[in-house]
Design an enzyme around this catalytic site. Structure first.
Site, PDB file in Angstrom:
ATOM      1  N   HIS E  14       4.278 -31.263 -27.482  1.00 60.76           N
ATOM      2  CA  HIS E  14       5.337 -31.350 -26.478  1.00 60.76           C
ATOM      3  C   HIS E  14       6.625 -30.750 -27.037  1.00 60.76           C
ATOM      4  CE1 HIS E  14       7.526 -35.403 -27.507  1.00 60.76           C
ATOM      5  NE2 HIS E  14       7.271 -34.728 -28.582  1.00 60.76           N
ATOM      6  N   HIS E  39       6.030 -28.882 -30.920  1.00 62.39           N
ATOM      7  CA  HIS E  39       5.514 -29.647 -32.053  1.00 62.39           C
ATOM      8  C   HIS E  39       4.554 -30.673 -31.449  1.00 62.39           C
ATOM      9  CE1 HIS E  39       8.810 -32.163 -30.626  1.00 62.39           C
ATOM     10  NE2 HIS E  39       8.205 -33.191 -31.190  1.00 62.39           N
ATOM     11  N   HIS E  41       2.110 -34.685 -31.852  1.00 64.93           N
ATOM     12  CA  HIS E  41       1.944 -36.030 -32.395  1.00 64.93           C
ATOM     13  C   HIS E  41       0.501 -36.520 -32.225  1.00 64.93           C
ATOM     14  CE1 HIS E  41       6.259 -36.601 -32.824  1.00 64.93           C
ATOM     15  NE2 HIS E  41       6.437 -36.192 -31.589  1.00 64.93           N
ATOM     16  N   ASP E  79      -5.295 -35.521 -24.055  1.00 63.81           N
ATOM     17  CA  ASP E  79      -5.770 -35.197 -25.403  1.00 63.81           C
ATOM     18  C   ASP E  79      -5.807 -33.686 -25.633  1.00 63.81           C
ATOM     19  OD1 ASP E  79      -6.782 -35.717 -27.959  1.00 63.81           O
ATOM     20  OD2 ASP E  79      -8.843 -35.430 -27.273  1.00 63.81           O
ATOM     21  N   HIS E  80      -5.186 -33.247 -26.728  1.00 64.39           N
ATOM     22  CA  HIS E  80      -5.122 -31.828 -27.102  1.00 64.39           C
ATOM     23  C   HIS E  80      -4.436 -30.980 -26.032  1.00 64.39           C
ATOM     24  CE1 HIS E  80      -7.895 -33.070 -30.250  1.00 64.39           C
ATOM     25  NE2 HIS E  80      -7.660 -31.933 -30.858  1.00 64.39           N
ATOM     26  N   GLU E 124       4.301 -43.207 -31.047  1.00 62.98           N
ATOM     27  CA  GLU E 124       4.421 -41.752 -31.188  1.00 62.98           C
ATOM     28  C   GLU E 124       4.348 -41.316 -32.644  1.00 62.98           C
ATOM     29  OE1 GLU E 124       7.286 -38.911 -28.792  1.00 62.98           O
ATOM     30  OE2 GLU E 124       8.155 -39.369 -30.732  1.00 62.98           O
TER      31      GLU E 124
END
Lengths: 135, 135, 135, 135, 135, 135
Positions: E14, E39, E41, E79-80, E124
């Site tokens: 994100h 970047h 998480h 996811d991903h 996060e």
């Protein structure tokens, strides 16, 4: 050479009990672990393979394939099972963490292709784990 | 009012199985948790009490006494036991995390003196826990 | 000889994608890791140095200096970065955990003075990590 | 050969301070760790022994006996103690993690029977640990 | 009333960036989180439901069904993925942990049957998490 | 309303000792925590604020500013300090976890702007923590 580790988890029941011993000796050596009605654990298993990263993928081994392999050979065999009663591996040996990690090595090692199995670490409780390097 | 939490751990075997149901229904609802030869878990229990810190000690309750109480009422009763077979609590109810945490409340609450039991959290696996506040 | 380990963390975006392959092959091999709009991780890096404790300090290496070195050479370079786009290291190789840990070794090793770099462990997710020993 | 690890924990106060140095040099090298009124840590110690599992027990060493040994030789000596003032080990050397783990080896190693002490890992904070293999 | 929590995890990319602001203001407020190349998480999500245990199952809600629901509504969607580019939820709001946990509530809440959604906690990084109770 | 939590850590020395009591009573109540030469802990502090996410930033409070505030008001005051000797807060009360978390509230609460302080959780050991909600 790089070492890649993948963690999986499952839970199972077991009992430590030597049939050649009296109940007194079983209790003296194994304590509550000898409870005839079983007890159990959440097991975490860490499988480490080693090799050179492939130039095309950057992988020693695809971590998803390693996960699938551990699922197939370890988790599906032992998850929610009674190690003593539901599996053939602990008829003549105790289902101790030490023996269990060696059984896992014999189940996984033949299926590792393109790199080598380096070690298996089996965490039985937050405070106890065993590690085996195949020799 | 301050909240003090103490963690203890133990492990046990259990099985989820409703005797009023067919094996098919048991498997459909409980899956591998219905395995007739049991499975088990490492349980972490977090007991939270609340009150005003004592002016002389700074304590709501001495954490060592809270630990001893949890050991006596919870850990010694359930550690390395089969919840279904070795304890009287799960004859008519399932040893689910939900029911187990309520049983723990009933065992601990009468012994909390000088402050109040606020909650009990029972962690069954890394991914599942239940919490009960007594109401 | 004693081994000292220092942990640091950062997060970054990346993508596994081989430009010599079709999209079909990229998806078959890398799955969702090939998503063209990137994904990311929280990375934990464990750096281990080895040597004899200094008689005056008791240190193999001052852990604060080791921390500063990892911050300067690793964290500042990669934190909140896109590994593929914002760094020069993954133009010709995949930013896999395997290749990433080797890049880290090449960045850190020349700056370790008075003791030796023993290993770097890079944790990409809770379930996957790679370790490199420089050979 | 299988490796068995047992974790125990304790907490203690200490201070890093070289009496041959000026206060300025102590502060420059040790920073806040030189605070004359002490500071402290929660220490986790991981003791690893290696050997062949016993055919009767499946154990390299009974994990409960290993726990009792660590309790007796390590935890009872250092728990809630001031490493500099309450123990004889750090009169001439700093109570650094590096030196502390070597002291632990010398205390434990003579008592390991039937298998061999492989390593001791001492975790001082979440981000720092030292490991010693006896050589 | 008992509270049941189930944890799942995924990872994503994100960027925090307000299109109405200058680059200077974006950098001043969001720092490296505004990096135009993204970047990412590893996210852990803890979903808590509350209700009375069912007399037949001992469950508030079958934890496997809760897991499947979180997988379907949360993990498979994010996811991903790139939260800004690959999902419709963050076109007009920032993909902050605060907003993300509220989006998750709106996705999960309509599907919770037979008990009530109590809270969602979204971790996060190791050091930052947000929790939402639906009001 | 969303709840945002930020974790920070530090370590310190302390001693539980009531000057109005005999040494016998101090030892009986506080045990080894009364050791006159101090002991210490690694403390983790979790600060939770609550509010509505800002439409421009998505933040209740910028987590970096919250971190800086905790660093300034808590970590810099207590890190590597002796709670009894190096700080003014525990002259008339014990530096118990309960009292310590209330001191932290009084230090932080006046500086929280634009949202509200909800709770502070202070973890003293792996097994003990206290939480305070300001009332």
């Amino acid at each position: 050479m790089v070492y890649l580790t993948r963690k999986e988890h499952f839970n199972a029941a077991h009992r430590l009990h030597n049939a050649n011993w009296s109940e007194e000796k079983n209790t003296a050596v194994f304590g509550r672990c000898a409870n005839k009605n079983w007890h159990g654990h959440n097991y975490d298993v860490y499988v480490t393979v080693k090799g050179e990263p492939d130039p095309d993928t950057g992988f020693i081994m695809n971590a998803k394939e390693l996960s699938s392999l551990i699922q197939r050979e370890i988790v599906h065999r032992f998850d929610h099972m009674n190690l003593n009663m539901d599996t053939p591996f602990f008829q003549d040996i105790q289902p101790s963490t030490e023996n269990f990690v060696k059984v896992m090595w014999s189940l996984l090692e033949p299926h590792i292709k393109g790199c080598r199995l380096h070690s298996i670490r089996l965490q039985e409780t937050e405070n106890i784990y065993c590690e085996y390097f195949g020799e």
